[in-house]
Motif scaffolding. Structure first.
Motif, PDB file in Angstrom:
ATOM      1  N   ASP A   3       0.855  -1.193   0.000  1.00  0.00           N
ATOM      2  CA  ASP A   3       0.000   0.000   0.000  1.00  0.00           C
ATOM      3  C   ASP A   3       0.888   1.240   0.000  1.00  0.00           C
ATOM      4  N   ASP A   5       0.143   4.396  -0.210  1.00  0.00           N
ATOM      5  CA  ASP A   5      -0.334   5.471   0.648  1.00  0.00           C
ATOM      6  C   ASP A   5       0.056   5.221   2.107  1.00  0.00           C
ATOM      7  N   GLY A   6       0.179   3.933   2.470  1.00  0.00           N
ATOM      8  CA  GLY A   6       0.587   3.607   3.835  1.00  0.00           C
ATOM      9  C   GLY A   6       1.983   4.078   4.173  1.00  0.00           C
ATOM     10  N   TYR A   9       1.982   7.357   6.116  1.00  0.00           N
ATOM     11  CA  TYR A   9       1.663   7.184   7.527  1.00  0.00           C
ATOM     12  C   TYR A   9       2.872   6.645   8.288  1.00  0.00           C
ATOM     13  N   THR A  32      -7.050   6.394  12.398  1.00  0.00           N
ATOM     14  CA  THR A  32      -6.693   6.101  11.007  1.00  0.00           C
ATOM     15  C   THR A  32      -5.207   5.769  10.886  1.00  0.00           C
ATOM     16  N   ARG A  36      -3.591   2.164   9.753  1.00  0.00           N
ATOM     17  CA  ARG A  36      -2.683   2.079   8.606  1.00  0.00           C
ATOM     18  C   ARG A  36      -1.360   1.414   8.974  1.00  0.00           C
TER      19      ARG A  36
END
Length: 306
Positions: A3, A5-6, A9, A32, A36
């Motif tokens: 992922d 987008d992870g 984070y 959130t 993640r």
């Protein structure tokens, strides 16, 4: 597939050591971020952080290895975005610069305003602080410090040597015992740093000039020392780029007491291909060189590039 987008984070938690701080920077809920990170750890089949109420989220050995790869991927994405959007023609985006407190307030800030006039589509954060800026935690895109980084994946250049001199207010010097030689300094009091809270040994210079018992006012801030000197009670050593711009201060024994230090500019290696970062890098290099006379105590005002 991982992922992507992870990664954002993960990097924010790694840099802040707190889920709450990472959530604030990312503009999302605390839960959130936690979700993640847990999902990323499941994908990788390993723990990336040791969790503690006292120290927050600390990278594990696997986390440290993954952090290096994640930073490379982040840098590649930033560079790809700039290339695709054609920012070589119209620079835009956001930049954050950190520096020492005095330089940041008296030199960097007016120069950055000048830079923004030239590139109005770029937004800026300026961080003049009495501590080191951590590039590994991505606190800034460019850092200006008193010391050259000893290790790390950084692009680094020496900006220049600058001078500090002993200063007193015009009022203080008019009503105090005259100072004609170093021996006369024993009749005067001084302003200096709180020794045990110094963030760099490069700030240790007053001990070589006067006895410690003559230092009656101390602060961790060079700005506070500057304002204390203006009150007309004591002498202090200040960077010339600060004091020379203020006609209320005069140098004392300026041929005998001259302290020389250096400023270094550095950024993360993966930002060398960022057009906006390199534009600011080159601008600061040229602007500081133009102001060599001010930083060495030979001029009293800041100059700007044509």
């Amino acid at each position: 597939m991982l992922d992507w987008d992870g990664l954002r984070y993960f990097l924010e938690v790694a840099r802040t050591s707190r889920v709450s701080a990472a959530a604030l920077r990312l503009g999302v809920q605390h839960s959130t971020v936690s979700r993640r990170i847990q999902a990323l750890e499941r994908e990788l089949g390993t723990l990336l952080f040791d969790k503690s109420k006292a120290t927050g989220f600390t990278l594990t050995e696997d986390g440290l290895r993954f952090f290096a790869y994640a930073e490379q991927m982040e840098g590649a994405l930033i560079n790809a975005r700039e290339d695709i959007l054609g920012q070589s023609q119209t620079l835009s985006g956001h930049l954050r610069v950190g520096s020492t407190e005095g330089f940041g307030n008296y030199v960097l800030t007016p120069l950055m305003v000048d830079f923004q006039r030239r590139y109005p589509a770029i937004t800026l954060d300026i961080m003049p602080v009495p501590r080191f800026i951590s590039l590994s935690k991505r606190e800034a895109d460019i850092a200006i410090s008193l010391e050259r980084p000893q290790r790390g994946p950084y692009l680094c250049t020496k900006l220049l040597d600058y001078s500090l001199k002993l200063y007193g207010s015009t009022d203080y010097l008019a009503r105090s015992a005259p100072i004609r030689s170093l021996s006369d300094l024993g009749k005067h009091s001084f302003i200096g740093y709180v020794e045990e809270l110094l963030f760099s040994d490069r700030l240790r210079y007053l001990d070589d000039i006067v006895a410690t018992d003559r230092v009656i006012f101390k602060s961790t801030s060079v700005i506070a020392q500057y304002h204390a000197a203006l009150q007309g009670q004591s002498l202090t050593i200040l960077p010339c780029f600060m004091a020379a711009q203020d006609p209320r201060l005069r140098p004392v024994l300026d041929d005998e007491i001259v302290v020389t230090r250096s400023f270094w500019m550095h950024c993360h290696e993966d930002l060398r291909h960022s057009n906006r970062v390199m534009a600011l890098w080159d601008f600061l290099k040229k602007s500081v060189q133009l102001n060599t006379p001010l930083l060495r105590g030979e001029a009293n005002s800041l100059q700007y590039l044509p």
